[in-house]
Design a protein around this motif. Structure first.
Motif, short mmCIF file in Angstrom:
data_model
loop_
_atom_site.label_atom_id
_atom_site.label_comp_id
_atom_site.label_asym_id
_atom_site.label_seq_id
_atom_site.Cartn_x
_atom_site.Cartn_y
_atom_site.Cartn_z
N PHE A 105 26.25 -4.63 -65.71
CA PHE A 105 24.95 -4.48 -65.08
C PHE A 105 24.64 -2.99 -64.94
O PHE A 105 25.51 -2.13 -65.12
CB PHE A 105 24.93 -5.16 -63.70
CG PHE A 105 25.85 -4.53 -62.68
CD1 PHE A 105 25.38 -3.58 -61.78
CD2 PHE A 105 27.20 -4.86 -62.62
CE1 PHE A 105 26.22 -2.98 -60.86
CE2 PHE A 105 28.04 -4.29 -61.69
CZ PHE A 105 27.56 -3.34 -60.81
N VAL A 106 23.38 -2.72 -64.61
CA VAL A 106 22.93 -1.36 -64.36
C VAL A 106 22.44 -1.29 -62.91
O VAL A 106 21.78 -2.21 -62.42
CB VAL A 106 21.79 -0.96 -65.32
CG1 VAL A 106 21.10 0.31 -64.87
CG2 VAL A 106 22.33 -0.79 -66.73
N MET A 107 22.79 -0.19 -62.25
CA MET A 107 22.29 0.07 -60.90
C MET A 107 21.74 1.49 -60.88
O MET A 107 22.41 2.42 -61.33
CB MET A 107 23.42 -0.07 -59.88
CG MET A 107 23.07 0.33 -58.45
SD MET A 107 24.55 0.16 -57.37
CE MET A 107 23.92 0.82 -55.83
N TYR A 108 20.51 1.65 -60.40
CA TYR A 108 19.93 3.00 -60.37
C TYR A 108 18.96 3.15 -59.21
O TYR A 108 18.45 2.17 -58.65
CB TYR A 108 19.23 3.33 -61.69
CG TYR A 108 18.10 2.43 -62.13
CD1 TYR A 108 16.78 2.75 -61.88
CD2 TYR A 108 18.36 1.27 -62.87
CE1 TYR A 108 15.73 1.95 -62.32
CE2 TYR A 108 17.33 0.46 -63.32
CZ TYR A 108 16.02 0.80 -63.04
OH TYR A 108 15.00 0.00 -63.47
N LEU A 109 18.76 4.41 -58.81
CA LEU A 109 17.73 4.76 -57.84
C LEU A 109 16.47 5.14 -58.58
O LEU A 109 16.52 5.84 -59.60
CB LEU A 109 18.19 5.94 -56.97
CG LEU A 109 19.39 5.71 -56.05
CD1 LEU A 109 19.75 7.02 -55.34
CD2 LEU A 109 19.11 4.62 -55.03
N ALA A 110 15.33 4.69 -58.07
CA ALA A 110 14.03 5.07 -58.63
C ALA A 110 13.22 5.74 -57.53
O ALA A 110 13.00 5.14 -56.46
CB ALA A 110 13.29 3.85 -59.16
N LYS A 111 12.81 6.99 -57.77
CA LYS A 111 11.98 7.73 -56.82
C LYS A 111 10.59 7.87 -57.40
O LYS A 111 10.37 8.65 -58.33
CB LYS A 111 12.59 9.10 -56.52
CG LYS A 111 13.86 9.04 -55.69
CD LYS A 111 14.27 10.42 -55.22
CE LYS A 111 15.45 10.36 -54.26
NZ LYS A 111 15.81 11.69 -53.73
N VAL A 112 9.65 7.10 -56.85
CA VAL A 112 8.28 7.20 -57.32
C VAL A 112 7.67 8.45 -56.69
O VAL A 112 7.89 8.76 -55.52
CB VAL A 112 7.47 5.94 -56.98
CG1 VAL A 112 8.06 4.73 -57.68
CG2 VAL A 112 7.42 5.69 -55.49
N GLN A 113 6.91 9.19 -57.50
CA GLN A 113 6.42 10.51 -57.11
C GLN A 113 4.91 10.49 -56.92
O GLN A 113 4.20 9.65 -57.48
CB GLN A 113 6.77 11.54 -58.19
CG GLN A 113 8.24 11.56 -58.58
CD GLN A 113 9.10 12.09 -57.47
OE1 GLN A 113 8.92 13.23 -57.03
NE2 GLN A 113 10.04 11.29 -57.01
N VAL A 114 4.44 11.43 -56.14
CA VAL A 114 3.00 11.71 -56.03
C VAL A 114 2.73 12.99 -56.79
O VAL A 114 3.31 14.04 -56.48
CB VAL A 114 2.55 11.85 -54.57
CG1 VAL A 114 1.08 12.23 -54.51
CG2 VAL A 114 2.80 10.56 -53.81
N ARG A 115 1.92 12.93 -57.82
CA ARG A 115 1.64 14.11 -58.64
C ARG A 115 0.59 14.97 -57.94
O ARG A 115 -0.49 14.50 -57.59
CB ARG A 115 1.16 13.71 -60.03
CG ARG A 115 0.80 14.88 -60.93
CD ARG A 115 0.50 14.43 -62.34
NE ARG A 115 1.68 13.90 -62.99
CZ ARG A 115 1.68 13.46 -64.24
NH1 ARG A 115 0.57 13.46 -64.95
NH2 ARG A 115 2.79 12.99 -64.78
#
Length: 311
Positions: A105-115
């Motif tokens: 499996f894959v585990m990751y953090l995703a940080k959505v950004q404000v441009r």
């Protein structure tokens, strides 16, 4: 001798109080604290705002607590490497566990950004990309808010401690117009004839506490235990001083994110101090055990493969 006016004494009093509050909130030995009445921290803030360089380690610039071995890994926040996530918009990701380690499996953090350009927030929101074909996805909100649009076009607001399971090949998108942090698990679905999974959107506090015979921790399972689901996500809570009674050795793999608190994790013959924000990968049959330390509860989120013959 000139005396102070009542106004001057009052001003001096408030100035001294302000200095004292500033002193209390100052970072001590690399760990910041502040009066709770002025600075109530959001849930899981130690995960989204980890301490990367405590003052007692500043003279050791190459130091990291991260460890990678054949049958386990500890990945700590100072080792995270973020880069643009493939097929996502305005989103940075840090892969924490991948098949190159030996996981399925894959585990990751995703940080959505404000441009932001010239002090103006861009109208272009963050947006997720689809997982590969036949891959199922589980996402859990650690900070901020996102909107999930499902295959029917319905929109769901997800806040901290909310989560969603998306079956393989289910069209969906995750969007946000503000900063947010997610932890995401993906794996290639192990199909069973005449069995299919369904989309699930919920939150931790909606799941009941389950019995844990012989153990003292509190357990919630975020996904159904029925046969179609080939993995589950557990939320496990330990009060200070509590520990696992069973020293586990089993065929299941784990991906763990410590959400709150701190403690000691045994992996194989090694013993690791861990704290909120740390990630652990456990290969099949690695001996494992946990004890909660400190003055506050520990909570971790745990991936576990289930309902499939290991052959």
């Amino acid at each position: 001798m000139q005396s102070f006016s009542a106004f001057s004494v009052q001003s001096l009093f408030f100035a001294l109080i302000s200095l004292r509050l500033a002193e209390i909130s100052f970072c001590h030995e690399g760990f910041c604290s502040a009066p709770s009445i002025l600075n109530a921290q959001p849930l899981y803030w130690k995960v989204t705002q980890p301490t990367l360089s405590p003052s007692h380690l500043q003279d050791l610039p190459g130091f990291t607590r991260s460890v990678y071995k054949r049958d386990h890994a500890l990945i700590t926040p100072e080792s995270h490497v973020f880069s643009p996530l493939p097929d996502w918009t305005n989103t940075l990701g840090a892969y924490l566990i991948t098949p190159s380690m030996g996981s399925h499996f894959v585990m990751y953090l995703a940080k959505v950004q404000v441009r932001i350009f010239l002090c103006i927030i861009s109208p272009e929101n963050s947006k997720s990309g689809p997982p590969p074909s036949d891959v199922e996805r589980f996402l859990f909100v650690l900070g901020g808010k996102v909107t999930l649009t499902d295959t029917s076009g319905l929109k769901h607001k997800l806040e901290v401690d909310s989560y969603a399971y998306l079956p393989p090949n289910a069209e969906h998108s995750v969007q946000s117009d503000a900063s947010a942090t997610l932890v995401i698990f993906e794996r290639r679905y192990d199909y069973l004839e005449n069995h299919t999974t369904e989309q699930i959107i919920s939150s931790t506090n909606k799941q009941p506490l389950l019995e844990t015979p012989g153990e003292v921790f509190e357990l919630r399972k975020l996904l159904p235990t029925s046969l179609p689901y080939d993995f589950n996500i557990h939320i496990m809570d330990f009060q200070p001083g509590e520990f696992l009674n069973v020293k586990e050795v089993h065929y299941n793999q784990h991906g763990l994110l410590l959400l709150e608190g701190q403690g000691i994790y045994r992996l194989g013959d090694s013993w690791y101090p861990i704290q909120a924000g740390d990630t652990i990968w456990m290969a099949p049959f690695v001996p494992q055990w946990y004890a909660a330390l400190g003055k506050t509860k520990s909570r971790y989120l745990l991936y576990k493969d289930v309902n499939r013959n290991p052959l």
